[in-house]
Design a protein around this motif. Structure first.
Motif, PDB file in Angstrom:
ATOM      1  N   LEU A   1      31.685  51.039  11.127  1.00 57.00           N
ATOM      2  CA  LEU A   1      30.445  51.647  11.603  1.00 57.00           C
ATOM      3  C   LEU A   1      29.981  51.032  12.922  1.00 57.00           C
ATOM      4  CD1 LEU A   1      28.274  52.002   8.352  1.00 57.00           C
ATOM      5  CD2 LEU A   1      29.451  53.796   9.626  1.00 57.00           C
ATOM      6  N   ASP A   2      30.175  49.733  13.070  1.00 61.56           N
ATOM      7  CA  ASP A   2      29.576  49.027  14.204  1.00 61.56           C
ATOM      8  C   ASP A   2      30.609  48.573  15.221  1.00 61.56           C
ATOM      9  OD1 ASP A   2      27.288  49.404  12.809  1.00 61.56           O
ATOM     10  OD2 ASP A   2      27.032  47.313  12.191  1.00 61.56           O
ATOM     11  N   LEU A   3      30.155  48.472  16.483  1.00 58.68           N
ATOM     12  CA  LEU A   3      31.010  48.027  17.580  1.00 58.68           C
ATOM     13  C   LEU A   3      30.127  47.366  18.624  1.00 58.68           C
ATOM     14  CD1 LEU A   3      33.701  49.916  19.554  1.00 58.68           C
ATOM     15  CD2 LEU A   3      31.529  49.523  20.694  1.00 58.68           C
ATOM     16  N   VAL A   4      30.621  46.291  19.229  1.00 55.66           N
ATOM     17  CA  VAL A   4      29.931  45.668  20.367  1.00 55.66           C
ATOM     18  C   VAL A   4      30.629  46.140  21.626  1.00 55.66           C
ATOM     19  CG1 VAL A   4      29.349  43.521  21.538  1.00 55.66           C
ATOM     20  CG2 VAL A   4      29.207  43.664  19.034  1.00 55.66           C
ATOM     21  N   SER A   5      29.896  46.805  22.495  1.00 55.47           N
ATOM     22  CA  SER A   5      30.471  47.421  23.682  1.00 55.47           C
ATOM     23  C   SER A   5      30.890  46.373  24.704  1.00 55.47           C
ATOM     24  CB  SER A   5      29.454  48.377  24.307  1.00 55.47           C
ATOM     25  OG  SER A   5      29.914  48.834  25.548  1.00 55.47           O
ATOM     26  N   THR A   6      32.022  46.569  25.321  1.00 57.34           N
ATOM     27  CA  THR A   6      32.494  45.691  26.388  1.00 57.34           C
ATOM     28  C   THR A   6      31.878  46.078  27.731  1.00 57.34           C
ATOM     29  OG1 THR A   6      34.406  47.129  26.724  1.00 57.34           O
ATOM     30  CG2 THR A   6      34.689  45.275  25.220  1.00 57.34           C
ATOM     31  N   VAL A   7      31.111  47.189  27.749  1.00 61.86           N
ATOM     32  CA  VAL A   7      30.493  47.636  29.002  1.00 61.86           C
ATOM     33  C   VAL A   7      29.085  47.085  29.158  1.00 61.86           C
ATOM     34  CG1 VAL A   7      29.660  49.665  30.267  1.00 61.86           C
ATOM     35  CG2 VAL A   7      31.914  49.698  29.184  1.00 61.86           C
ATOM     36  N   ASP A   8      28.244  47.255  28.100  1.00 58.74           N
ATOM     37  CA  ASP A   8      26.848  46.795  28.239  1.00 58.74           C
ATOM     38  C   ASP A   8      26.490  45.655  27.302  1.00 58.74           C
ATOM     39  OD1 ASP A   8      26.683  47.988  25.753  1.00 58.74           O
ATOM     40  OD2 ASP A   8      25.436  49.668  26.406  1.00 58.74           O
ATOM     41  N   GLY A   9      27.443  45.230  26.433  1.00 60.22           N
ATOM     42  CA  GLY A   9      27.183  44.119  25.535  1.00 60.22           C
ATOM     43  C   GLY A   9      26.315  44.479  24.352  1.00 60.22           C
ATOM     44  N   HIS A  10      25.910  45.737  24.247  1.00 59.35           N
ATOM     45  CA  HIS A  10      25.073  46.151  23.125  1.00 59.35           C
ATOM     46  C   HIS A  10      25.932  46.394  21.883  1.00 59.35           C
ATOM     47  CE1 HIS A  10      21.148  47.599  25.220  1.00 59.35           C
ATOM     48  NE2 HIS A  10      21.685  46.577  25.873  1.00 59.35           N
ATOM     49  N   ALA A  11      25.263  46.232  20.736  1.00 63.67           N
ATOM     50  CA  ALA A  11      25.872  46.643  19.470  1.00 63.67           C
ATOM     51  C   ALA A  11      25.481  48.093  19.211  1.00 63.67           C
ATOM     52  CB  ALA A  11      25.390  45.746  18.331  1.00 63.67           C
ATOM     53  N   TRP A  12      26.457  48.862  18.780  1.00 68.44           N
ATOM     54  CA  TRP A  12      26.225  50.286  18.527  1.00 68.44           C
ATOM     55  C   TRP A  12      26.706  50.631  17.118  1.00 68.44           C
ATOM     56  CZ3 TRP A  12      24.061  53.616  22.236  1.00 68.44           C
ATOM     57  CH2 TRP A  12      23.942  53.082  23.530  1.00 68.44           C
ATOM     58  N   ARG A  13      25.921  51.426  16.426  1.00 72.42           N
ATOM     59  CA  ARG A  13      26.318  51.891  15.093  1.00 72.42           C
ATOM     60  C   ARG A  13      26.609  53.386  15.189  1.00 72.42           C
ATOM     61  NH1 ARG A  13      22.889  49.404  10.583  1.00 72.42           N
ATOM     62  NH2 ARG A  13      24.298  47.723  11.159  1.00 72.42           N
TER      63      ARG A  13
ATOM     64  N   ASP B   1      21.705  52.684  19.144  1.00 70.85           N
ATOM     65  CA  ASP B   1      21.750  51.511  20.014  1.00 70.85           C
ATOM     66  C   ASP B   1      21.004  50.376  19.321  1.00 70.85           C
ATOM     67  OD1 ASP B   1      21.680  49.611  21.968  1.00 70.85           O
ATOM     68  OD2 ASP B   1      20.844  50.903  23.533  1.00 70.85           O
ATOM     69  N   LEU B   2      21.761  49.374  18.858  1.00 69.94           N
ATOM     70  CA  LEU B   2      21.165  48.243  18.134  1.00 69.94           C
ATOM     71  C   LEU B   2      20.750  47.113  19.067  1.00 69.94           C
ATOM     72  CD1 LEU B   2      23.599  48.057  15.074  1.00 69.94           C
ATOM     73  CD2 LEU B   2      21.414  49.241  15.232  1.00 69.94           C
TER      74      LEU B   2
END
Length: 922
Positions: free
Chosen positions: A662-674, A903-904
């Protein structure tokens, strides 16, 4: 009519094997049974007593003890042969045709077989040489299956496959080639290989000799060559005299098949062929009621008809027309097969046929035979006339091509005018608007690849050669198999007056105009029946055939059939792509006029056949019996009840797809996304996406777990560009796209992706040319080629644009119809995003969710790359694309083209995002 079986070379097991095999054939012969053992041979027989009921028991042995026969069938010229044998000094102890065959073999050897006119499968053991000779009639009317073990010289044979299986000498296994040819080409019964690995059928007109040296098979007749030789000569001109002679020959063929000591009836479908048989019998009863040759019919002929009131397939009005003409000579029995009965009988029907069949049509015959068995023991019908006298509409095309090949242009023009209504009908069928889905779209790709070299062809421009092909290979053999299985299931002997070698030789001696003339097929039969048949039958143009209202029955039984397609056993077969089958079946139930049912029947038939003969612990009847017990009704799957990755229950909106997270930490903006993937049903052309999206968002909000979406977190709605394009009518089946020459050439210079995406296929290149024009595609190709020389990639798409980048071809891992279609990108995706956002804001969801909703994104995401095609949000495209870097929707057959994207925030801030795992490409 009987059941025969036997073995060679099994030693001490011979007697046990014979009794097991014989027990399997009890339905073929309820009037008696017997076994015989000598040398390496064991023979078994089940008797259905028809002629010389008192003295015709089998196995039968000659007085000197040398020859012993077991025999299934009837030889109608046995009295003439008996007289000839008696003149040669042979004596007879019975009045049976069995003894005539036995004595004929003793007198003339295998040369006798070509003199038999009838239907037969028999085995004769020679005690002097310990040789077993097995033969099957000229047309293969009676079945004969065999299995051999070359290493040991052992042989099994029998009237039915189940008898060979009962011997327990080998492990039953499906023949994958036969299954493929059936599923792909609808081919079956056209060569010696059955659907069971290692089990073969003896060919029509063949004899098999088994002895210590091994097995030898060779033809005992030149019938097919004789027919070709007759056809090669100038045909006898058509005339009234020819018509009269044909009528007399046909009447004689019918009369010969009335020889019986048990009651004889007639199968009456309402078509020309069976009506002709019933009518000539009825006319004779009216004119010569005391004729002893018709004694087995009785004072009134019993006819049996399957009728389907209010169905397009119903022929009852034609049946009634004949009954009206012969009220005093016919006792009619009408059988009304129903969808409920069909479902109740389906397993027994499949087991009865032993191998897959072309459609459910033969079930009508099965139902007729069940009723007929309460009244008669022998039944005549009209089988074979279509193959011998061009009864199917495609024969017109064959004849027209023949006339063109022969440069008979005057005749060609005349036939085209005369058959214009038939040609219009064929054209309407071709351009009916029904979706013609290649069966490969629903089959396992490995299974397809393993048999890709298989081909099936037919004669296209020689009418008589095509009739020969269909009589001996492509059509009639399967119909004869259906008839034998259905009749013998209920201990009835079926007889086919049209399938007569002398009648066929006469037909082939005539000019083709006796078969097709001025747009009329079966010309000589029609004209020979003037005054005997009602005009509405003899002049019928619409052929229906012995069939069922299959489409109606499929819809009535949809729930039970769907359960079969959704079963674990169906999914476990090495043949099917089960999720695509289920998706297409759901689409069919929602759009019944879009598809035919023949493809579904073949898939269903193979599955039920596998259960019947290979699944030791299968319990296939649960779905069928449950549905059959309930009231029939049309059942369709709701869109939200689509199957999951393993065709199981729908996936929860709050769970990831298999092997995803479900979750991923983006390598572009550093945000966690669900990312919450939402499962849908199939989306079709013209569907209301706004209603679809609003419904899914409302469902998502209604069941949302408390900690799944942190309060205040901005969220986006993401929709796959595929379903947007499909709903806009910008997706086509590959066979609907005709690539121009330039598309075929240009596609050769594009690398094909493993998943089928891109322009490496002529169909997708054609779409690219339609979208941006040929000059731009050519220019982009030139720039791309130059870029490769200097080591710079991606220039092609920079020039041609994102709209072409988003063109998709058929992707083998996708759900139907994406696995057989190509599509353009959606039109005006920004506007689509805005409309969908408005629909979401108007949805019945909590106010806090509405306030934190940030907008809609149209995304092209797959395992190769991501591309935002349109949105109504301010977030940069590369940020959004990065949130799908691991393709959380699966892009497979999960059918999850929608997602809630949350956007977490930055990990480590105390917000839920610090539980996310950083994505790393492996």
């Amino acid at each position: 009519m009987c059941g025969i079986s036997g073995s060679y070379g099994f030693g001490a097991d011979t007697e046990d094997i014979a009794r097991r095999m014989n027990a399997c054939l009890a339905h073929r012969g309820p009037d008696g049974e017997g076994v015989f053992f000598s040398g390496r041979t064991g023979l078994a027989h089940r008797r259905l007593a028809i002629i010389d009921r008192a003295g015709g028991d089998q196995p039968m042995t000659t007085a000197d003890g040398r020859y012993t026969i077991i025999y299934n069938g009837e030889v109608y010229n046995y009295l003439e042969l008996r007289a000839e044998l008696e003149a040669a000094g042979r004596t007879f102890a019975t009045d049976s045709d069995t003894e005539v065959l036995l004595q004929a073999h003793a007198e003339w050897g295998t040369a006798a077989y070509d003199r038999f006119n009838g239907m037969f499968a028999f085995a004769i053991h020679d005690a002097e040489t310990d040789t077993l000779t097995i033969a099957r009639d000229h047309f293969g009317i009676k079945p004969l299956y065999y299995w051999t073990d070359e290493a040991t010289g052992r042989v099994l044979f029998g009237s039915e496959i189940r008898a060979l299986l009962a011997a327990e000498a080998f492990e039953a296994a499906p023949d994958d080639r036969a299954v493929y040819r059936y599923l792909k080409f609808r081919a079956h019964d056209d060569d010696d290989q059955t659907f069971f690995a290692g089990i073969k059928r003896l060919g029509a007109g063949q004899a098999m000799v088994v002895d210590a040296r091994g097995v030898r098979i060779e033809p005992f007749t030149r019938l097919q060559d004789e027919l070709r030789e007759i056809a090669s000569r100038p045909g006898r001109p058509y005339s009234e005299q020819v018509v009269d002679e044909y009528r007399e020959r046909f009447l004689e063929s019918v009369r010969m098949r009335l020889q019986s000591e048990v009651p004889v009836g007639t199968s009456l479908s309402g078509g020309l062929d069976s009506s002709a048989v019933a009518a000539v019998i009825a006319k004779h009863l009216r004119e010569q009621p005391q004729d002893e040759g018709y004694a087995a019919v009785g004072a009134r002929q019993n006819t049996f008809s399957a009728v389907f009131p209010n169905s397009r397939n119903d022929e009852e009005r034609y049946v009634d027309a004949l009954l009206s003409d012969y009220q005093g000579q016919i006792t009619a029995h009408k059988i009304l097969p129903s969808a409920t009965e069909f479902l109740q009988d389906l397993e027994d029907f499949v087991r009865t046929q032993e191998e897959p069949i072309i459609s459910s049509g033969p079930y009508a015959q099965y139902a007729v035979m069940r009723e007929a068995s309460e009244h008669v023991t022998v039944l005549l019908d009209g089988q074979g006339a279509d193959e011998m006298m061009a009864g199917y509409n495609p024969y017109f095309y064959v004849y027209l091509r023949q006339l063109r090949r022969q440069k008979r242009f005057k005749d060609l023009a005349s036939e085209m005018v005369g058959s214009r209504d038939i040609l219009r009908k064929l054209a309407r069928t071709k351009f009916s608007g029904r979706t013609s889905v290649p069966i490969e779209a629903l089959l396992n790709s490995g299974f397809v690849a393993a048999h890709a070299e298989e081909k099936v062809s037919s004669v296209q421009d020689d009418l008589k050669e095509r009739l020969l092909e269909d009589t001996f290979r492509s059509s009639l053999p399967s119909l004869l198999r259906y008839e034998d299985k259905n009749t013998m299931r209920f201990s009835i002997e079926g007889r086919v007056p049209f399938v007569d070698k002398e009648l066929l030789k006469f037909l082939f001696s005539l000019d083709e105009s006796a078969i097709i003339h001025d747009g009329w097929n079966k010309r000589i039969l029609r004209e020979s029946m003037f005054g005997i048949l009602p005009d509405m039958i003899s002049k019928r143009r619409n052929k229906i055939g012995f069939t069922t209202p299959e489409s109606e029955w499929f819809r009535n039984n949809a729930a039970a059939l769907r359960e079969i397609f959704a079963s674990d056993t169906f999914a476990s077969r090495p043949y099917f792509e089960s999720r695509s089958v289920l998706a297409m079946f759901d689409d069919y139930m929602a759009n019944p006029d879009k598809y035919g049912t023949l493809m579904f029947w073949r898939l269903l038939n193979v599955e039920l056949w596998m259960r019947a003969f290979f699944d030791q612990d299968a319990a296939p009847s649960a779905a069928i019996e449950g549905a059959a017990a309930s009231a029939p009704g049309v059942a369709t799957a709701e869109p939200d009840d689509a199957e999951g990755d393993d065709a199981e229950a729908p996936k929860s909106d709050y769970d990831p797809n298999p092997e995803k997270q479900l979750d991923l930490v983006s390598t572009v903006d550093g945000h966690a996304w669900r990312r919450f993937p939402l499962q849908t049903g199939l989306v079709g052309r013209g569907d209301d996406l706004e209603a679809l999206v609003r419904g899914h968002v409302e469902r998502f909000a209604a069941g949302l777990p408390a900690d799944a979406l942190p309060a205040g977190s901005p969220w986006y709605f993401v929709i796959s560009e595929k379903i947007v394009a499909i709903s806009q009518g910008r997706s086509w089946f590959t066979w609907e796209i005709t690539p121009r020459r330039s598309a075929k050439v240009l596609s050769r210079f594009v690398s094909r992706t493993p998943a089928g995406i891109g322009l490496g296929d002529p169909t997708t290149m054609e779409l690219a040319i339609r979208e941006v024009g040929l000059p731009r595609v050519v220019a982009a190709s030139a720039v791309g080629a130059a870029g490769k020389v200097i080591g710079k990639r991606g220039l092609f798409y920079q020039v041609v644009g994102n709209n072409v980048r988003a063109i998709d071809g058929p992707t083998v891992y996708s759900a139907f119809p994406s696995n057989v279609s190509a599509k353009l990108p959606p039109k005006d995706p920004d506007a689509v995003s805005a409309r969908l956002s408005a629909a979401i804001r108007a949805a019945d969801i909590p106010a806090e969710l509405r306030e934190s909703f940030a907008g809609t994104v149209v995304m092209d995401a797959n395992d190769i790359g991501r591309n935002v095609l349109g949105s109504d949000v301010q977030v940069a495209g590369d940020r959004l694309e990065a949130t799908f870097a691991d393709n959380p929707l699966g892009q497979g057959r999960q059918r999850t083209p929608l997602a809630i994207l949350v956007d977490l925030g930055e990990p480590g801030t105390g917000r839920p995002g610090d539980r996310a795992r950083r994505w790393t490409r492996l």
